[in-house]
Design a protein around this motif. Structure first.
Motif, PDB file in Angstrom:
ATOM      1  N   GLY A   1      49.741  60.130  43.928  1.00 65.23           N
ATOM      2  CA  GLY A   1      49.299  61.488  43.672  1.00 65.23           C
ATOM      3  C   GLY A   1      50.364  62.447  43.189  1.00 65.23           C
ATOM      4  N   LYS A   2      51.595  62.006  43.030  1.00 59.52           N
ATOM      5  CA  LYS A   2      52.643  62.887  42.521  1.00 59.52           C
ATOM      6  C   LYS A   2      52.548  62.961  41.005  1.00 59.52           C
ATOM      7  CE  LYS A   2      55.847  61.897  46.242  1.00 59.52           C
ATOM      8  NZ  LYS A   2      57.140  61.313  46.609  1.00 59.52           N
ATOM      9  N   GLU A   3      52.740  64.154  40.478  1.00 59.73           N
ATOM     10  CA  GLU A   3      52.584  64.357  39.044  1.00 59.73           C
ATOM     11  C   GLU A   3      53.649  63.612  38.240  1.00 59.73           C
ATOM     12  OE1 GLU A   3      52.458  68.097  36.006  1.00 59.73           O
ATOM     13  OE2 GLU A   3      51.589  68.350  38.005  1.00 59.73           O
ATOM     14  N   ASP A   4      54.883  63.614  38.706  1.00 57.61           N
ATOM     15  CA  ASP A   4      55.959  62.906  37.998  1.00 57.61           C
ATOM     16  C   ASP A   4      55.710  61.399  37.996  1.00 57.61           C
ATOM     17  OD1 ASP A   4      57.229  65.293  37.521  1.00 57.61           O
ATOM     18  OD2 ASP A   4      58.579  65.114  39.258  1.00 57.61           O
ATOM     19  N   GLU A   5      55.269  60.895  39.121  1.00 53.74           N
ATOM     20  CA  GLU A   5      54.978  59.465  39.239  1.00 53.74           C
ATOM     21  C   GLU A   5      53.809  59.078  38.338  1.00 53.74           C
ATOM     22  OE1 GLU A   5      55.883  55.730  40.612  1.00 53.74           O
ATOM     23  OE2 GLU A   5      56.933  57.564  41.172  1.00 53.74           O
ATOM     24  N   LEU A   6      52.792  59.937  38.265  1.00 56.80           N
ATOM     25  CA  LEU A   6      51.632  59.677  37.425  1.00 56.80           C
ATOM     26  C   LEU A   6      52.019  59.668  35.949  1.00 56.80           C
ATOM     27  CD1 LEU A   6      48.587  59.211  37.382  1.00 56.80           C
ATOM     28  CD2 LEU A   6      48.291  61.682  37.259  1.00 56.80           C
ATOM     29  N   LYS A   7      52.897  60.581  35.558  1.00 54.44           N
ATOM     30  CA  LYS A   7      53.357  60.617  34.162  1.00 54.44           C
ATOM     31  C   LYS A   7      54.135  59.346  33.817  1.00 54.44           C
ATOM     32  CE  LYS A   7      55.933  63.472  30.937  1.00 54.44           C
ATOM     33  NZ  LYS A   7      56.735  64.676  30.751  1.00 54.44           N
ATOM     34  N   LYS A   8      54.983  58.917  34.731  1.00 54.06           N
ATOM     35  CA  LYS A   8      55.750  57.684  34.512  1.00 54.06           C
ATOM     36  C   LYS A   8      54.833  56.465  34.428  1.00 54.06           C
ATOM     37  CE  LYS A   8      58.718  55.346  37.401  1.00 54.06           C
ATOM     38  NZ  LYS A   8      59.777  55.265  38.415  1.00 54.06           N
ATOM     39  N   CYS A   9      53.836  56.422  35.296  1.00 56.28           N
ATOM     40  CA  CYS A   9      52.895  55.297  35.279  1.00 56.28           C
ATOM     41  C   CYS A   9      52.040  55.303  34.012  1.00 56.28           C
ATOM     42  CB  CYS A   9      51.999  55.345  36.515  1.00 56.28           C
ATOM     43  SG  CYS A   9      52.869  54.997  38.051  1.00 56.28           S
TER      44      CYS A   9
ATOM     45  N   GLN B   1      48.472  44.196  34.654  1.00 54.67           N
ATOM     46  CA  GLN B   1      49.604  44.650  35.465  1.00 54.67           C
ATOM     47  C   GLN B   1      49.851  46.141  35.260  1.00 54.67           C
ATOM     48  OE1 GLN B   1      52.732  42.050  34.165  1.00 54.67           O
ATOM     49  NE2 GLN B   1      52.357  40.564  35.782  1.00 54.67           N
ATOM     50  N   GLY B   2      49.732  46.604  34.023  1.00 56.37           N
ATOM     51  CA  GLY B   2      49.908  48.029  33.745  1.00 56.37           C
ATOM     52  C   GLY B   2      48.845  48.870  34.433  1.00 56.37           C
ATOM     53  N   ALA B   3      47.606  48.385  34.433  1.00 53.77           N
ATOM     54  CA  ALA B   3      46.529  49.110  35.105  1.00 53.77           C
ATOM     55  C   ALA B   3      46.766  49.159  36.614  1.00 53.77           C
ATOM     56  CB  ALA B   3      45.186  48.458  34.795  1.00 53.77           C
ATOM     57  N   PHE B   4      47.294  48.078  37.179  1.00 53.85           N
ATOM     58  CA  PHE B   4      47.598  48.053  38.607  1.00 53.85           C
ATOM     59  C   PHE B   4      48.703  49.055  38.936  1.00 53.85           C
ATOM     60  CE2 PHE B   4      49.819  46.239  42.316  1.00 53.85           C
ATOM     61  CZ  PHE B   4      48.768  46.275  43.228  1.00 53.85           C
ATOM     62  N   ILE B   5      49.730  49.123  38.100  1.00 54.85           N
ATOM     63  CA  ILE B   5      50.814  50.095  38.306  1.00 54.85           C
ATOM     64  C   ILE B   5      50.260  51.525  38.185  1.00 54.85           C
ATOM     65  CG2 ILE B   5      52.950  51.006  37.294  1.00 54.85           C
ATOM     66  CD1 ILE B   5      53.672  48.095  36.586  1.00 54.85           C
ATOM     67  N   PHE B   6      49.380  51.727  37.207  1.00 52.96           N
ATOM     68  CA  PHE B   6      48.758  53.043  37.034  1.00 52.96           C
ATOM     69  C   PHE B   6      47.918  53.414  38.262  1.00 52.96           C
ATOM     70  CE2 PHE B   6      45.398  55.857  35.369  1.00 52.96           C
ATOM     71  CZ  PHE B   6      46.199  56.887  34.888  1.00 52.96           C
ATOM     72  N   TYR B   7      47.187  52.454  38.787  1.00 53.81           N
ATOM     73  CA  TYR B   7      46.373  52.687  39.982  1.00 53.81           C
ATOM     74  C   TYR B   7      47.257  53.096  41.155  1.00 53.81           C
ATOM     75  CZ  TYR B   7      43.592  51.596  44.117  1.00 53.81           C
ATOM     76  OH  TYR B   7      42.968  51.656  45.328  1.00 53.81           O
ATOM     77  N   ASN B   8      48.375  52.406  41.326  1.00 52.55           N
ATOM     78  CA  ASN B   8      49.291  52.753  42.407  1.00 52.55           C
ATOM     79  C   ASN B   8      49.875  54.151  42.199  1.00 52.55           C
ATOM     80  OD1 ASN B   8      48.933  50.399  43.841  1.00 52.55           O
ATOM     81  ND2 ASN B   8      50.617  49.340  42.802  1.00 52.55           N
ATOM     82  N   GLY B   9      50.128  54.519  40.947  1.00 51.80           N
ATOM     83  CA  GLY B   9      50.625  55.861  40.664  1.00 51.80           C
ATOM     84  C   GLY B   9      49.597  56.932  40.981  1.00 51.80           C
ATOM     85  N   VAL B  10      48.332  56.640  40.716  1.00 48.33           N
ATOM     86  CA  VAL B  10      47.259  57.587  41.028  1.00 48.33           C
ATOM     87  C   VAL B  10      47.112  57.725  42.540  1.00 48.33           C
ATOM     88  CG1 VAL B  10      44.761  57.959  40.881  1.00 48.33           C
ATOM     89  CG2 VAL B  10      46.039  57.244  38.863  1.00 48.33           C
ATOM     90  N   LYS B  11      47.270  56.626  43.268  1.00 50.69           N
ATOM     91  CA  LYS B  11      47.169  56.659  44.728  1.00 50.69           C
ATOM     92  C   LYS B  11      48.239  57.542  45.338  1.00 50.69           C
ATOM     93  CE  LYS B  11      47.328  52.670  46.601  1.00 50.69           C
ATOM     94  NZ  LYS B  11      47.222  51.369  47.251  1.00 50.69           N
TER      95      LYS B  11
END
Length: 134
Positions: free
Chosen positions: A75-83, A63-73
């Motif tokens: 592309g926002k830096e703040d969202e990526l840091k949170k993920c 589930q964490g990897a899926f959330i991380f994948y969505n954060g990478v998709k």
């Protein structure tokens, strides 16, 4: 999650909590862990612990990897840091869940080695933490 799924999960958890308590009253004695009925219940609970130890961390990390994948998709830096922080927390939680039964088993073995009294609970702990050897 639908109401029926929640109800079934509640019933399953209730059964799993009550099942270990369904030991005959005569089995609760001095040599409780040597009884076949107690060993069967402890073995069953041991298989449940083994299942939880193996599959729950995989589900949490997935589930964490899926959330991380969505954060990478996104592309926002703040969202990526949170993920990334969420993924790290989930990996840590998965590792703790996987290692917790082992840590408890080591602690009980260490306590048993410190005392001169060899308790009969060793059979119970063997069935709980190593159900294949019980």
């Amino acid at each position: 999650m639908t109401t029926n799924k929640k109800r079934y999960i509640k019933y399953l958890l209730l059964i799993l909590l009550i099942l270990p308590l369904t030991v005959n009253a005569e089995a609760v004695a001095e040599n409780m862990c040597a009884k076949e009925e107690v060993q069967n219940v402890m073995r069953f609970v041991g298989y449940i612990i083994m299942f939880i130890k193996l599959f729950v961390p995989l589900i949490i990390i997935g589930q964490g990897a899926f959330i991380f994948y969505n954060g990478v998709k996104v592309g926002k830096e703040d969202e990526l840091k949170k993920c990334t922080q969420t993924l790290g927390k989930r990996i840590l939680t998965g590792v703790i869940i996987m290692l917790l039964p082992t840590i408890i088993d080591i602690a009980l073995s260490t306590v048993n080695d410190w005392t001169n009294y060899q308790g009969e609970y060793e059979t119970c702990t063997e069935c709980l933490f190593h159900p294949n050897n019980c």
